[in-house]
Scaffold this active site. Structure first.
Site, PDB file in Angstrom:
ATOM      1  CG  ASP A  72      -2.126   0.976   0.986  1.00 25.81           C
ATOM      2  OD1 ASP A  72      -2.414   1.267  -0.186  1.00 25.81           O
ATOM      3  OD2 ASP A  72      -2.724   1.419   1.974  1.00 25.81           O
ATOM      4  CE  LYS A  88       4.571  -2.942  -4.107  1.00 29.14           C
ATOM      5  NZ  LYS A  88       3.842  -2.483  -2.893  1.00 29.14           N
ATOM      6  CB  THR A  89      -0.356  -1.411  -8.436  1.00 30.19           C
ATOM      7  OG1 THR A  89       0.219  -2.594  -7.902  1.00 30.19           O
ATOM      8  CG2 THR A  89      -1.178  -1.773  -9.648  1.00 30.19           C
ATOM      9  CG  HIS A 111       0.748  -9.329   2.394  1.00 25.60           C
ATOM     10  ND1 HIS A 111       1.062 -10.475   3.047  1.00 25.60           N
ATOM     11  CD2 HIS A 111      -0.205  -8.709   3.140  1.00 25.60           C
ATOM     12  CE1 HIS A 111       0.328 -10.568   4.146  1.00 25.60           C
ATOM     13  NE2 HIS A 111      -0.442  -9.514   4.219  1.00 25.60           N
TER      14      HIS A 111
END
Length: 872
Positions: free
Chosen positions: A380, A383-384, A428
């Site tokens: 979170d 990155k995306t 994660h």
């Protein structure tokens, strides 16, 4: 001639009167008891009618003879007179209509009986013919048996004659003939008999030679005496002369024919063994290549000998083997050396030699390639979203929970025509292996750090992966649009982990970006291209392709789909590839936009289809020349992985023994689970996270970990092992759901990995044995012991510490040693009243039921036990 009753006609044409009556013959069937019947011939006499003189002048017609119907007889009467017929009248004594009907009925019965007699006659004839045919066949079989018996007797007689003739010839040959004596000749053949007639020959041909002729066949030709010096079988009876010759050692002429044939067979086998089983052809010496392990069948093929010969050799060594058994290199070398071959020992890993091709990459065939950039960082941190902004697409909206749970590979085409390949890795904690793989195949690492959060645990892990891979790093401080963003704090925290940026005198570049506002993206692209130019990234596209599996999954409509990153060469459709322990032929190539391609060059991420199984992420893809080579390499890699799973190359027996001993000593509980995920990387991450949850008392046991939807076989396996099914981004088919409902198998679906881990963690925590925690309440000292009838011993006590409470647990101490655990205190009295508790300094009475060994001076300890549930 005529009988006496016959008279001539009168001149008037009428028949004269006779005294005899006309009669008609017939038969009648009589019925008797038990169903017997009999036909009896009967005779029906009729009255003769006499015409009166004035009745018409015509003579009455004669009565019909036996067997002639009355109607036909009437028609054959004299022709009618030309005058008109007289009125029909029945004269007295004439034939009436009733009699005519009776006659016709009798005739019909007679004809029916005659037809029945003819049918019975035909049936009897057929039965007689069948009986004759059976007798004929039996006679033919008896004749065949007799012929065979005669043939055996003749053969025995001929054998005796031949023996006698041979004996006479031998005696004549052993004695010199006298002058003038006739030369002995063999017995003349008997006179040949005539050949069997053609009918008998045809019968023999029809019966296939089973029925032989009753004629005596021709005798066989006489056996000619053997030539001098050749062994001859003993014939005829054993005489005294033969016994004397045998005792003197002259038995070469009396050896049997079977013994002579056995001697010939032994000599032939001895020569064949000396010549290597090839008769007159010499055995070919070969150079046998023997790996570390080889089967008996494969060894026989390489030696060009029969499997039975190798098995016989091993039986002589005391080992029973079959063609599918494996031999070690030493045993195989011993066998090959014994058969006369030369041995060349090779390692099993030599099968991978030359897999990468024989083309050497030189400066002449190298061409520039796009850089491979991996986006890494904490979960979170954007990155995306940053990659989203670079690709001008919305990928983050498709991720469950807003987090990336598998590697995404994309290629961004810039306005200048240059291309940059990006790998988006999950942040994660469970996807540590994915981040490690992303760092291994990359050229540049972009470390994304949120300006408001700073350095987090997964950020530190990404830094370690980047340092381990030895690739340059670019720090992108994201979320600069937030008011609490503090880039200086981020840089100082990075310094604590040995990441020295340029403004602090290091070599790490820093770019401040905002994925939401799309600021700083151009500067980031410039830094990436500048770093790629410094690295001078080049590859040879004109060679066999080499690639790395980024991700793999099992699609229901397309089969196995693997995302690969081409590193060298060009991957084309139709290439035969080996990917880890899987093989296949490339059927389709597509990019991240779903466009079908014919080939893919270096640094290009594509999806391929056509593999036989699902490869593991991180496996290398190599193009080989044929399917045999691909299958050989895949089998070697599969055996290597199997040995690693069974104990790191140790023998299966040792590994199994140690495993059983470990299970015997371990008291840990197991939670069996069956995991099905959408991609191989997610399944790997789930398994790794469950292994980290292992405790000394409880652990998760993965029954099956695979990719693809949940099917009926998964439900059957889960039912047999008592495990729930965990579906991660997959669903069960209708048949699997129905079967799970019938069998009582639980199926849980997840799309966020930390929700799955939390649930499994809660279940495993419930399996932990709770802790019994004692809470001290007080002590009471026994002052006096009283014996009360119907109650037993009662202790008079004084509370010396704390409080004594009814319903609490007690134990008895004597000289500070526990002598009895009493359980729950049920009787507590002060004076004569039942009380719930007695405080410090007060006296009370206690009774302990069956325990009567209470003495003055004992201490009664009162305490509570609290059950505390543990968690992982």
């Amino acid at each position: 001639m005529s009988d006496g009753n016959e008279q001539k006609d009168t001149p008037s044409g009428r028949k004269p009167l006779t005294l005899t009556r006309t009669a008609s013959a017939g038969t009648v069937r009589q019925s008797f008891s038990h169903g017997r019947t009999k036909q009896v011939a009967v005779e029906v006499r009729e009255k003769r009618s006499i015409n009166r003189p004035g009745a018409g002048g015509a003579a009455a017609p004669a009565a019909p003879g036996p067997g002639v119907p009355p109607v036909r007889a009437a028609r054959s009467a004299a022709p009618a007179a030309p005058e008109a017929p007289a009125p029909r009248a029945t004269p007295p004594g004439g034939i009436t209509d009733d009699e005519t009907r009776r006659r016709e009925e009798a005739v019909r019965r007679a004809m029916a009986e005659r037809e029945a007699r003819e049918q019975r006659q035909r049936a009897e004839d057929e039965q007689r013919r069948a009986l004759e045919e059976a007798q004929r066949k039996k006679a033919a079989e008896d004749a065949a048996l007799a012929a065979e018996s005669d043939a055996r007797r003749r053969a025995e007689a001929e054998a005796e004659e031949e023996a006698a003739a041979a004996e006479a010839a031998r005696q004549a040959a052993s004695e010199p003939p006298k002058l003038g004596s006739p030369v002995p000749r063999p017995n003349a053949p008997q006179q040949q008999q005539q050949q069997p007639p053609q009918r008998e020959t045809a019968l023999l041909d029809e019966l296939g030679g089973r029925i032989k002729s009753a004629r005596k066949p021709l005798p066989a030709a006489p056996v000619k005496p053997a030539k001098k010096g050749q062994p001859q079988r003993r014939e005829g009876k054993l005489t005294l002369d033969m016994v004397e010759r045998i005792s003197e050692g002259d038995d070469d002429r009396v050896r049997s024919l079977a013994a002579y044939r056995r001697a010939q067979q032994k000599e032939k086998e001895r020569r064949a063994k000396l010549m290597g089983g090839g008769g007159e052809r010499e055995q070919i010496k070969r150079e046998v290549i023997i790996p570390e392990t080889i089967t008996v069948q494969e060894l026989s093929n390489r030696m060009a000998v029969r499997v039975a010969d190798i098995i016989k050799f091993m039986m002589r060594q005391g080992q029973m083997m079959k063609q599918s058994d494996e031999l070690d290199a030493d045993t195989a070398e011993l066998i090959a050396t014994d058969f006369g071959h030369t041995v060349k020992r090779v390692a099993e890993s030599d099968v991978e030699e030359g897999l990468a091709g024989d083309i050497d990459d030189t400066d002449d065939n190298l061409q520039p390639r796009p850089p491979v950039v991996t986006i890494m960082g904490h979960v979170d941190h954007g990155k995306t979203s940053l990659l989203d902004a670079l690709r001008q697409t919305d990928v983050v909206s498709g991720e469950a929970g807003g987090i990336t749970q598998h590697i995404g590979a994309y290629q961004v085409r810039l306005d200048s025509g240059q291309r940059v390949t990006f790998l988006d890795t999950p942040g994660h904690a469970a996807f540590s292996a994915m981040r490690a793989r992303g760092a291994q195949v990359t050229d540049i690492v972009v470390l994304v750090v949120a300006g408001d959060d700073g350095v987090m645990p997964q950020t530190v892990e990404a830094i370690q992966h980047a340092k381990a891979s030895g690739v340059p790093m670019i720090v992108a401080i994201n979320k600069m649009d937030k008011p609490d963003a503090n880039p200086d704090r981020v840089l100082s925290e990075l310094t604590q982990h040995d990441v020295i940026v340029e403004q602090f005198g290091g070599d790490v570049q820093v770019v401040k970006v905002s994925a939401l506002k799309k600021t700083g993206l151009e500067e980031l692209i410039e830094q990436i291209l500048l770093q790629a130019e410094v690295l001078n990234l080049r590859a040879n596209p004109d060679r066999a392709a080499e690639a790395t599996v980024i991700e793999s999954k099992l699609d229901k409509g397309r089969g196995t789909v693997a995302t690969v990153l081409v590193q060298k060469g060009t991957l084309k459709r139709g290439d035969i590839v080996v990917v880890g322990a899987q093989t296949g032929r490339i059927r389709a190539i597509s990019n991240e936009r779903g466009q079908q391609l014919q080939s893919a060059g270096p640094s290009e991420p594509v999806e391929i289809m056509g593999l036989e199984g699902v490869p593991e992420p991180g496996d290398n893809l190599n193009v080989v020349e044929n399917e045999n080579r691909a299958r050989e390499v895949a089998n070697y890699r599969a055996r290597t992985k199997q040995r690693q799973r069974s104990g790191g190359g140790k023998s299966a027996t040792t590994s199994l023994e140690s495993m059983m001993a470990k299970f015997k000593d371990s008291t840990a509980k197991e939670l069996p689970v069956l995991i099905k995920a959408d991609v191989q990387g997610s399944a790997e991450a789930i398994v790794g996270s469950l292994e980290k949850l292992a405790h000394e008392e409880v652990r998760a046991r993965v029954v099956l970990s695979g990719v693809g939807g949940i099917n009926e076989s998964d439900v059957q396996l889960a039912k047999g092992s008592g495990a729930p099914i965990i579906g991660f981004n997959v669903r069960a088919s209708k048949e699997a759901r129905d079967l799970a409902e019938r069998e009582g198998v639980e199926i849980r679906y997840y799309n966020i990995i930390y929700d799955l881990i939390d649930d499994i963690k809660g279940v495993m925590s419930g399996m932990l044995t709770p802790i019994n925690r004692e809470t001290f309440l007080g002590n009471a000292q026994v002052l006096e012991v009283f014996n009360i009838s119907k109650v037993g011993k009662v202790a008079g006590c004084r509370v010396t510490d704390g409080v004594v409470r009814k319903g609490a647990k007690v134990r008895i101490l004597r000289d500070d040693v526990v002598i009895q655990e009493m359980g729950v205190l049920t009787t507590l009295k002060r004076f004569k009243d039942e009380v719930d508790q007695v405080v410090n300094g007060q006296e009370c009475g206690m009774s302990f039921g069956q325990f009567q060994d209470i003495k003055q001076g004992d201490v009664i300890e009162c305490f509570n036990v609290e059950v505390v549930q543990r968690s992982l």
